[in-house]
Scaffold this motif. Structure first.
Motif, PDB file in Angstrom:
ATOM      1  N   ARG A 124      23.883 -17.673 -17.440  1.00 51.67           N
ATOM      2  CA  ARG A 124      24.136 -16.224 -17.530  1.00 51.67           C
ATOM      3  C   ARG A 124      23.904 -15.718 -18.949  1.00 51.67           C
ATOM      4  NH1 ARG A 124      28.416 -17.641 -14.101  1.00 51.67           N
ATOM      5  NH2 ARG A 124      29.887 -17.717 -15.845  1.00 51.67           N
ATOM      6  N   LEU A 183      26.323  -7.999 -18.692  1.00 49.10           N
ATOM      7  CA  LEU A 183      25.382  -8.415 -17.652  1.00 49.10           C
ATOM      8  C   LEU A 183      25.513  -7.589 -16.383  1.00 49.10           C
ATOM      9  CD1 LEU A 183      23.177 -10.537 -17.149  1.00 49.10           C
ATOM     10  CD2 LEU A 183      24.938 -12.067 -16.267  1.00 49.10           C
ATOM     11  N   SER A 239      18.834 -20.378 -11.218  1.00 48.07           N
ATOM     12  CA  SER A 239      20.028 -19.640 -10.773  1.00 48.07           C
ATOM     13  C   SER A 239      20.070 -19.563  -9.256  1.00 48.07           C
ATOM     14  CB  SER A 239      20.016 -18.223 -11.355  1.00 48.07           C
ATOM     15  OG  SER A 239      20.082 -18.256 -12.750  1.00 48.07           O
ATOM     16  N   SER A 280      24.654 -20.042 -10.775  1.00 51.68           N
ATOM     17  CA  SER A 280      24.601 -19.509 -12.135  1.00 51.68           C
ATOM     18  C   SER A 280      25.749 -20.046 -12.979  1.00 51.68           C
ATOM     19  CB  SER A 280      24.656 -17.977 -12.075  1.00 51.68           C
ATOM     20  OG  SER A 280      24.557 -17.426 -13.352  1.00 51.68           O
ATOM     21  N   ASP A 312      21.520  -8.359 -13.262  1.00 55.70           N
ATOM     22  CA  ASP A 312      21.029  -9.552 -12.577  1.00 55.70           C
ATOM     23  C   ASP A 312      20.772  -9.317 -11.093  1.00 55.70           C
ATOM     24  OD1 ASP A 312      23.680  -9.147 -12.025  1.00 55.70           O
ATOM     25  OD2 ASP A 312      24.277 -11.249 -12.221  1.00 55.70           O
TER      26      ASP A 312
END
Length: 735
Positions: A232, A362, A222, A227, A366
């Protein structure tokens, strides 16, 4: 059987074996047709030498690692051929080369595999010593083989760029499901809970390894290439799996107490166990769907299972008197809340496989992921700091260097046909760990004998070189495929492959088999003897180091939990890093215990005490995770004075344990520090704090009291665990 075969062919082990087989077979076949078998075989050797360094990573690090290894093995071959005629410089050079190649393992897994490639190239350099321009030509062909392997590996990568991470995530889901299944087993009446916990600890080691593999590939990819949607998706699944594991670890129940309390109401516990098993089964099904690339459709109605548990709790509450039911209802409600959270996490994973948009799931997860990766730089100080007998890698490097030199001298001065096979056997078998070396020694010997006999039997009846060639290719493919799965089977197929190759090239095949078995036996015996008597590294010397690291990691995790409880807000990266490190170190501690249990009985010093401390540290981590999870998932009040007093006391106890392990003198005031507040006193203090200016009849106040009770119970448990760790550490160091 067909399903298992399909699974094996789709595995990462088979894919890796297929890459090196293709890279080795193509040049041999092509140049054989041109009448230049030697050229093709040398190129195949270059591919074979380079292959071990092709470990999972981002594309950039993959290419750099394989390129470096290809040039390294080519240089090694050229250097040995140049210096070989000059005995006065050759032996010191060989010793220094072996030692330095072994020492670069201090830089991690990729360096270890590059080291292995270099050592293999040293051993096989003696199979064909060249002179003049032939030396340069031979080294160049080996380099060409390494570059050709890189080309084949890149083709495989671009054909199925995401397959490795899919299989790793699938395996991670499977192992997490197995962990949840073991938690369900704890609810069985008269279950062997000690055995189940030990299985969980062993599983923790496997999970730590696969988590690191996934982080290295998924997160670094990533960072370097950006990404993608697939990236993802896998990232969301991985983060959810880590959270599921933490949640499982953080929610511990007193099973004996629960069984005693609900003996007359078994339905409620059976309903919960069924839900626990279905959580695991659902994850297992997700794993199969991902590995088989099939559309996921759940066979289990987890929402209905939650409703059944809720209904069972209501039935229990209606059947028991109100006063005596309250404690039981609280216990059952805690179990229900745990299950609801796990279902929520599993649903996030399910959505990742069935929906395109993952933005909400998400969101925020992240952040700062690159901080969870080990840095990729190689300072000289890391190498120089390991030039000490306290370093296991330094001792192993010395052991390997002396053993290989001794094996080389035996092969040269005694009537052995091929000295390089003795060296190759030593390199493959001799590991830093006694247990693994012992296991590989026997597996290698057995595999070589079985493989030699089978191959000899086949060659006795089959005289067609085309059939023998096909068998050699199949054996090579299977031999490499089983290297990580079953070393005995791998050794069997590799031996058959070698015998078939020489069966094509030479008529005296019976002599070859005898010499090959003899060379292997000599190499295996030398490796085993060296690991037992030559600078041995027994695990009882390393166990206190891993123990100290685990205690320190738990201590740092507690500090981050306390800081978050006092300050509130969003979960900082430092908190997540401390949590990750605590999980890794308990896995490393368990791995140390496993290695110790494989060593001779005379070297298993204080094994029961070590295991006791492993369990205590695991319980401490479980309690910390429980406290941290509660604080994250509930709106909590201001941290009380009592909370901070307890945290300071636990931190102090853990510091005492670390000081004892360091064999330092303890300050008298440090030793005498004790907690004067017990559970009742802590609860009374917290209740008084909460009652100040608060209506005690409101639902909000009752929730605050529930928070106080749950948090304080965990704090008292933390105190007990930390005190037991200090006592067990003192026992360990005094015996």
């Amino acid at each position: 059987m067909l399903q298992k075969t399909k699974k094996f062919i789709d595995s990462i082990y088979f894919t890796n074996a297929l890459k090196v087989t293709v890279a080795a077979v193509i040049p041999v076949v092509l140049f054989s047709l041109l009448g230049e078998f030697r050229i093709g075989f040398t190129i195949a050797l270059g591919a074979f030498f380079t292959y071990p360094s092709d470990i999972p990573s981002s594309l950039k690090h993959k290419v750099n690692g394989v390129l470096f290894t290809a040039f390294l093995v080519s240089f090694i071959n050229l250097a040995i051929n140049i210096i070989f005629p000059y005995n006065w410089i050759f032996y010191p050079f060989l010793a220094l080369l072996i030692f330095m190649l072994s020492m670069i393992s201090v830089y991690g897994h990729r360096a270890t595999m590059t080291s292995f490639s270099g050592l293999i190239s040293i051993s096989l350099a003696f199979s064909n010593i060249n002179e003049g321009w032939a030396m340069v030509e031979h080294a160049g062909l080996i380099l060409a083989g390494g570059l050709f392997y890189l080309l084949i590996s890149l083709i495989f990568y671009y054909v199925r760029p995401n397959r490795y991470i899919e299989l790793q995530i699938g395996e991670c889901i499977k192992l997490t499901a197995k962990y949840l299944k073991l938690r369900g087993d704890l609810w069985t009446v008269k279950a062997d809970r000690k055995l189940i916990i030990e299985k969980q600890l062993h599983l923790q080691v496997e999970l730590n390894t696969i988590h690191e593999n996934i982080r290295e590939v998924l997160i670094r990819s990533s960072i370097t290439t950006g990404s993608s949607n697939q990236n993802r998706k896998m990232l969301l699944v991985f983060i959810s799996l880590v959270e599921i594991l933490e949640l499982a670890l953080s929610t511990s129940f007193d099973h004996n107490k629960l069984h005693q309390k609900f003996d007359d109401h078994p339905k409620v516990l059976l309903t919960y166990q069924n839900l626990a098993y279905n959580l695991a089964a659902n994850l297992k099904q997700l794993s199969k769907s991902l590995k088989n690339r099939k559309i996921y459709s759940s066979k289990y109605d987890l929402i209905n299972d939650l409703a059944s548990l809720n209904h069972a709790i209501t039935d229990y509450e209606s059947q028991v008197e109100r006063n005596s039911a309250s404690e039981g209802v609280l216990m059952l409600t805690t179990m229900l809340q745990y299950a609801e959270k796990q279902v929520e996490k599993i649903n996030i994973i399910s959505r990742a496989f069935t929906q395109k948009s993952l933005t909400e799931d998400l969101k925020g997860k992240d952040k700062d992921l690159e901080k969870f990766l080990a840095p990729h730089y190689y300072p000289l100080s890391t190498l120089t700091q390991n030039f000490s007998f306290s370093s296991a890698i330094f001792r192993h490097s010395l052991r390997l260097t002396i053993t290989l030199l001794f094996g080389f001298i035996i092969g040269v001065f005694l009537p052995f046909q091929n000295v390089y096979w003795i060296l190759l056997t030593i390199i493959v078998i001799l590991r830093p760990s006694y247990g693994l070396t012992k296991e590989r020694s026997f597996q290698r010997m057995i595999g070589t004998i079985i493989g030699g006999l089978i191959a000899f039997g086949i060659l006795y009846f089959v005289h067609d070189n085309r059939i023998t060639s096909v068998l050699a290719i199949l054996c090579m493919l299977l031999g490499f495929s089983f290297t990580q799965i079953n070393y005995k089977v791998s050794a069997t197929f590799i031996t058959m492959y070698v015998v078939f190759i020489y069966g094509i090239l030479t008529p005296n095949i019976s002599d070859l088999v005898q010499y090959r078995i003899l060379d292997t036996l000599v190499g295996a015996v030398l490796a085993f003897v060296a690991n037992h008597f030559l600078f041995p590294t027994w695990e009882f010397l390393n166990a206190p180091i891993h123990l100290k690291k685990s205690i320190a990691a738990n201590q740092e995790y507690l500090k981050e939990i306390a800081l978050f409880y006092n300050k509130k807000g969003t979960i900082p990266t430092a908190y997540r890093l401390a949590r990750k490190n605590a999980f890794i170190e308990i896995g490393n501690l368990m791995a140390s215990y496993q290695r110790m249990s494989q060593e001779p009985k005379s070297k298993q010093k204080q094994l029961p005490q070590i295991y006791k401390l492993v369990v205590l540290n695991h319980s401490l981590l479980s309690s910390l995770a429980s406290l941290g999870t509660y604080i994250q998932s509930h709106k909590t009040t201001t941290a009380s004075k009592a909370f901070n007093i307890v945290v300071e006391t636990v931190e102090s106890n853990l510091e005492i344990a670390i000081t004892i392990l360091d064999e330092k003198d303890l300050d008298d005031n440090f030793i005498k520090k004790d907690l004067a507040l017990h559970f009742t006193a802590l609860k009374d203090i917290r209740e008084r704090e909460l009652k100040e200016g608060e209506d005690t009849n409101t639902e909000d106040f009752k929730l605050k009291l529930q928070e106080a009770q749950l948090v304080i119970e965990q704090l008292v448990w933390l105190i007990n665990l930390s005190e037991n760790i200090v006592k067990a550490t003192k026992t360990l160091k005094t015996n």
